[in-house]
Design a protein around this motif. Structure first.
Motif, mmCIF file in Angstrom:
data_model
loop_
_atom_site.group_PDB
_atom_site.id
_atom_site.type_symbol
_atom_site.label_atom_id
_atom_site.label_comp_id
_atom_site.label_asym_id
_atom_site.label_seq_id
_atom_site.Cartn_x
_atom_site.Cartn_y
_atom_site.Cartn_z
ATOM 1 N N CYS A 1 3.241 -9.258 6.494
ATOM 2 C CA CYS A 1 3.085 -10.262 5.430
ATOM 3 C C CYS A 1 2.550 -9.653 4.139
ATOM 4 N N VAL A 2 1.707 -8.628 4.253
ATOM 5 C CA VAL A 2 1.028 -8.094 3.067
ATOM 6 C C VAL A 2 1.337 -6.629 2.799
ATOM 7 N N THR A 3 2.425 -6.123 3.368
ATOM 8 C CA THR A 3 2.829 -4.740 3.111
ATOM 9 C C THR A 3 3.692 -4.694 1.864
ATOM 10 N N VAL A 4 3.355 -3.779 0.974
ATOM 11 C CA VAL A 4 4.110 -3.622 -0.271
ATOM 12 C C VAL A 4 4.541 -2.165 -0.424
ATOM 13 N N LYS A 5 5.609 -1.964 -1.180
ATOM 14 C CA LYS A 5 6.060 -0.609 -1.492
ATOM 15 C C LYS A 5 5.357 -0.148 -2.753
ATOM 16 N N VAL A 6 4.804 1.042 -2.696
ATOM 17 C CA VAL A 6 4.158 1.647 -3.852
ATOM 18 C C VAL A 6 4.952 2.894 -4.212
ATOM 19 N N VAL A 7 5.372 2.965 -5.472
ATOM 20 C CA VAL A 7 6.169 4.102 -5.934
ATOM 21 C C VAL A 7 5.272 5.015 -6.754
ATOM 22 N N ASP A 8 5.241 6.290 -6.364
ATOM 23 C CA ASP A 8 4.490 7.285 -7.127
ATOM 24 C C ASP A 8 5.266 7.586 -8.407
ATOM 25 N N THR A 9 4.608 7.433 -9.546
ATOM 26 C CA THR A 9 5.297 7.594 -10.828
ATOM 27 C C THR A 9 5.740 9.035 -11.075
ATOM 28 N N VAL A 10 5.048 9.993 -10.505
ATOM 29 C CA VAL A 10 5.383 11.392 -10.744
ATOM 30 C C VAL A 10 6.527 11.848 -9.840
ATOM 31 N N THR A 11 6.382 11.628 -8.533
ATOM 32 C CA THR A 11 7.370 12.138 -7.583
ATOM 33 C C THR A 11 8.425 11.116 -7.196
ATOM 34 N N GLN A 12 8.260 9.862 -7.593
ATOM 35 C CA GLN A 12 9.171 8.766 -7.261
ATOM 36 C C GLN A 12 9.256 8.525 -5.759
ATOM 37 N N ASP A 13 8.224 8.920 -5.025
ATOM 38 C CA ASP A 13 8.178 8.668 -3.586
ATOM 39 C C ASP A 13 7.698 7.247 -3.340
ATOM 40 N N LYS B 1 3.100 -15.753 12.780
ATOM 41 C CA LYS B 1 4.555 -15.857 12.623
ATOM 42 C C LYS B 1 4.901 -16.937 11.602
ATOM 43 N N ARG B 2 4.134 -18.033 11.604
ATOM 44 C CA ARG B 2 4.357 -19.082 10.607
ATOM 45 C C ARG B 2 4.080 -18.545 9.210
ATOM 46 N N LEU B 3 2.991 -17.794 9.057
ATOM 47 C CA LEU B 3 2.674 -17.200 7.761
ATOM 48 C C LEU B 3 3.771 -16.228 7.340
ATOM 49 N N HIS B 4 4.253 -15.440 8.281
ATOM 50 C CA HIS B 4 5.313 -14.486 7.976
ATOM 51 C C HIS B 4 6.586 -15.214 7.554
ATOM 52 N N GLY B 5 6.881 -16.312 8.231
ATOM 53 C CA GLY B 5 8.044 -17.111 7.853
ATOM 54 C C GLY B 5 7.906 -17.684 6.453
ATOM 55 N N LEU B 6 6.702 -18.099 6.101
ATOM 56 C CA LEU B 6 6.468 -18.626 4.756
ATOM 57 C C LEU B 6 6.637 -17.541 3.696
ATOM 58 N N THR B 7 6.258 -16.310 4.013
ATOM 59 C CA THR B 7 6.405 -15.231 3.031
ATOM 60 C C THR B 7 7.873 -14.928 2.761
ATOM 61 N N LYS B 8 8.723 -15.203 3.738
ATOM 62 C CA LYS B 8 10.160 -14.957 3.568
ATOM 63 C C LYS B 8 10.833 -16.042 2.740
ATOM 64 N N THR B 9 10.296 -17.271 2.798
ATOM 65 C CA THR B 9 10.959 -18.393 2.129
ATOM 66 C C THR B 9 10.314 -18.812 0.820
ATOM 67 N N SER B 10 9.064 -18.445 0.607
ATOM 68 C CA SER B 10 8.386 -18.880 -0.619
ATOM 69 C C SER B 10 7.350 -17.841 -1.043
ATOM 70 N N ARG B 11 6.879 -18.005 -2.250
ATOM 71 C CA ARG B 11 5.866 -17.098 -2.786
ATOM 72 C C ARG B 11 4.488 -17.618 -2.399
ATOM 73 N N ILE B 12 3.672 -16.736 -1.866
ATOM 74 C CA ILE B 12 2.319 -17.106 -1.462
ATOM 75 C C ILE B 12 1.345 -16.393 -2.392
ATOM 76 N N ASP B 13 0.557 -17.178 -3.099
ATOM 77 C CA ASP B 13 -0.420 -16.601 -4.021
ATOM 78 C C ASP B 13 -1.741 -16.283 -3.339
ATOM 79 N N ASN B 14 -2.107 -17.056 -2.330
ATOM 80 C CA ASN B 14 -3.389 -16.855 -1.664
ATOM 81 C C ASN B 14 -3.150 -16.835 -0.152
ATOM 82 N N PHE B 15 -3.051 -15.633 0.402
ATOM 83 C CA PHE B 15 -2.766 -15.478 1.816
ATOM 84 C C PHE B 15 -3.899 -16.008 2.682
ATOM 85 N N ALA B 16 -5.132 -15.806 2.237
ATOM 86 C CA ALA B 16 -6.283 -16.234 3.030
ATOM 87 C C ALA B 16 -6.297 -17.752 3.197
#
Length: 172
Positions: free
Chosen positions: A85-97, A129-144
């Motif tokens: 639910c809270v995993t994001v991709k972080v791109v390194d600006t130098v190496t583009q990894d 699983k319900r929270l994960h389903g909500l992240t797929k269908t809508s934007r969640i501003d406050n996960f807690a």
């Protein structure tokens, strides 16, 4: 008579301004860390001592729980779904990894402890699983708060219906 209450009006106005601004108001004589008291007209030193700073840090450490530490105590399958639910991709600006980073700070430690205390294990899994389903269908501003609301719903109505709804959504 008006003179008698003029001091109170000024003081009330000052308190109202402090409340609106959300903190202490800097006074004209407040340049060197001193504040003028309203009644006697004397200055009182308001510098914060090292002991007070340490007490503030200790209080925060006691009251604010680290969400990542609490998350590590959750069952493995619950933690994996919650991490998705809270995993994001972080791109390194130098190496583009691209690296995947789990942002546990999106959760509150107290809410994760509520999740951990929820029984049975299937109820915990249904909540995440319900929270994960909500992240797929809508934007969640406050996960807690979203997770907290799901846990309140489970406590009130049970988790079986959430499982049925999740299974129906998965089949569609």
């Amino acid at each position: 008579m008006a003179k008698k209450y003029a001091d109170q009006d000024d003081e009330d106005r000052e308190l109202a301004m402090m409340a609106l601004q959300g903190g202490e108001k800097q006074m004209a004589g407040d340049i060197r860390g001193k504040k003028k008291t309203s009644k006697s007209g004397t200055y009182v030193d308001k510098k914060v001592s090292e002991t007070q700073l340490q007490a503030d840090k200790d209080t925060v450490a006691l009251l604010v729980k680290d969400a990542e530490r609490v998350a590590l105590t959750l069952p493995e399958d619950v933690r994996e779904v919650l991490a998705q639910c809270v995993t994001v991709k972080v791109v390194d600006t130098v190496t583009q990894d691209e690296t995947l980073v789990v942002r546990w700070n999106k959760f509150d430690g107290d809410v994760l402890e509520q999740l951990k205390a929820t029984s049975p294990h299937e109820a915990q899994l249904a909540a995440v699983k319900r929270l994960h389903g909500l992240t797929k269908t809508s934007r969640i501003d406050n996960f807690a708060s979203s997770l907290s609301g799901i846990l309140r719903t489970i406590a009130r109505y049970g988790y079986e219906r959430l499982n049925q709804q999740q299974e129906e959504a998965d089949t569609n």
